[in-house]
Design a protein around this motif. Sequence first.
Motif, PDB file in Angstrom:
ATOM      1  N   LYS A  10      -6.241   3.099  -5.952  1.00 19.65           N
ATOM      2  CA  LYS A  10      -7.469   2.435  -5.025  1.00 19.65           C
ATOM      3  C   LYS A  10      -8.425   2.715  -6.301  1.00 19.65           C
ATOM      4  CE  LYS A  10      -6.116   4.942  -1.201  1.00 19.65           C
ATOM      5  NZ  LYS A  10      -6.569   6.731  -0.205  1.00 19.65           N
ATOM      6  N   LEU A  11      -8.412   2.875  -7.523  1.00 20.88           N
ATOM      7  CA  LEU A  11      -9.691   2.705  -8.443  1.00 20.88           C
ATOM      8  C   LEU A  11      -9.784   1.578  -9.087  1.00 20.88           C
ATOM      9  CD1 LEU A  11     -10.730   6.254  -9.749  1.00 20.88           C
ATOM     10  CD2 LEU A  11     -11.362   4.718  -7.982  1.00 20.88           C
TER      11      LEU A  11
ATOM     12  N   PRO B 181      -1.402   7.937  -6.700  1.00 22.40           N
ATOM     13  CA  PRO B 181      -2.499   7.087  -6.021  1.00 22.40           C
ATOM     14  C   PRO B 181      -3.897   6.353  -5.738  1.00 22.40           C
ATOM     15  CG  PRO B 181      -0.997   8.902  -4.894  1.00 22.40           C
ATOM     16  CD  PRO B 181      -0.953   9.190  -6.189  1.00 22.40           C
ATOM     17  N   ARG B 182      -4.961   7.525  -5.979  1.00 21.42           N
ATOM     18  CA  ARG B 182      -6.049   7.453  -6.086  1.00 21.42           C
ATOM     19  C   ARG B 182      -6.589   7.071  -7.562  1.00 21.42           C
ATOM     20  NH1 ARG B 182     -10.357  12.385  -4.976  1.00 21.42           N
ATOM     21  NH2 ARG B 182     -12.346  10.852  -5.314  1.00 21.42           N
TER      22      ARG B 182
ATOM     23  N   TYR C 213       3.143   3.331 -10.663  1.00 23.23           N
ATOM     24  CA  TYR C 213       2.183   3.241  -9.156  1.00 23.23           C
ATOM     25  C   TYR C 213       1.672   2.595  -9.216  1.00 23.23           C
ATOM     26  CZ  TYR C 213       2.839   8.247  -7.969  1.00 23.23           C
ATOM     27  OH  TYR C 213       3.616   9.970  -7.564  1.00 23.23           O
TER      28      TYR C 213
ATOM     29  N   SER D 113       2.285   1.693  -3.352  1.00 22.42           N
ATOM     30  CA  SER D 113       1.546   2.294  -4.264  1.00 22.42           C
ATOM     31  C   SER D 113       1.194   3.705  -4.107  1.00 22.42           C
ATOM     32  CB  SER D 113       0.345   1.585  -4.021  1.00 22.42           C
ATOM     33  OG  SER D 113       0.516   0.247  -4.559  1.00 22.42           O
ATOM     34  N   ALA D 114       1.048   4.071  -2.652  1.00 18.64           N
ATOM     35  CA  ALA D 114       0.603   5.489  -2.638  1.00 18.64           C
ATOM     36  C   ALA D 114       1.728   6.650  -2.938  1.00 18.64           C
ATOM     37  CB  ALA D 114       0.910   6.023  -1.595  1.00 18.64           C
TER      38      ALA D 114
ATOM     39  N   GLU E 191     -14.023   9.461 -12.717  1.00 10.11           N
ATOM     40  CA  GLU E 191     -14.069   7.951 -12.338  1.00 10.11           C
ATOM     41  C   GLU E 191     -15.175   7.620 -13.086  1.00 10.11           C
ATOM     42  OE1 GLU E 191     -14.887   8.312  -8.299  1.00 10.11           O
ATOM     43  OE2 GLU E 191     -12.981   9.192  -8.043  1.00 10.11           O
TER      44      GLU E 191
ATOM     45  N   THR F 244       0.891  -1.264  -0.506  1.00 13.47           N
ATOM     46  CA  THR F 244      -0.302   0.215  -0.258  1.00 13.47           C
ATOM     47  C   THR F 244       1.099   1.426   0.197  1.00 13.47           C
ATOM     48  OG1 THR F 244      -2.465  -1.165   1.383  1.00 13.47           O
ATOM     49  CG2 THR F 244      -1.515   1.174   1.237  1.00 13.47           C
TER      50      THR F 244
ATOM     51  N   ALA G 274      -1.123  -0.975  -9.504  1.00 15.05           N
ATOM     52  CA  ALA G 274      -1.932  -1.567  -8.628  1.00 15.05           C
ATOM     53  C   ALA G 274      -1.445  -3.163  -8.454  1.00 15.05           C
ATOM     54  CB  ALA G 274      -3.064  -1.211  -9.197  1.00 15.05           C
TER      55      ALA G 274
END
Length: 267
Positions: free
Chosen positions: A95-96, A91-92, A64, A43-44, A259, A40, A66
């Motif tokens: 998370k997606l 990073p967002r 980054y 990834s951030a 999104e 995590t 996933a």
Amino acid sequence: MRMMVAILAAAGLAGCNAPERASSAQSSDAAKAMVVGHQTLKSAIGAPITLKAADGVTVYATLYAAPQPKAVILLFHQAGSGKGEYATIAPRLVKLGYTALAIDQRSGGDLFGPNQTARGVSGQPTYLDAKADLQAALDWAKPQGKPILLWGSSYSSALVFLVAAENPGAVAGLLSFSPGEYLGQADLVRRNAATLAIPVFVTSAKDADEIAAAKAIVDAVPGTGNVDAVPAIAGVHGSSTLIAARNAAGAEDNWRAVEAFLGRVAP
């Protein structure tokens, strides 16, 4: 008596082993948690990598990753900027469920932190010169075996149309933040946009001229799956429209539009 001693001994042994087994299980769980936490964190903050453009220029980038990506999104910055433009955006995206690669283009600067690629070249590269850096990122992404999305900001939001047009079949979708005819040739971006057969998302600052420039380009793209996301609340130039520190009023609303497009193009 011997039987009672044996029973007590067995009970004592079981009592000694039970905490050991529990401790072992807890240690295993803790180790797994540490691995997940490390992943995590990576990834951030991303991991540095380098690419090589066709003309030999070293292109510095941050990956980054996933865990099980739906797609790979290639992130390109605006003028005077660098890969740090995406320090909060990438990073967002992870998370997606998307792997993101943010690069330093040779035409850029230190607006969001050091641009290592620009520091490593001589002279003053043009916006069109930086197209080789975008192509290097796409060449890196092709073997990853995932759908590839191009994402441009300001001048790179124009370049992504050229790169997509020059690589038919390689790009699954395109996001363009504040596109315009920035490349020194009349209608160059529109002409390339007109050759595309992929879904396109454009947005802009909440500015009449910028909105009109974006509309002229997206209207040239064939098909009906394209999105012209005029900011409903507030918008700023380039990908900064998604950064709360630069667009406190409108960032979240603009993220919702992004999104929704990603969910349709790379679910």
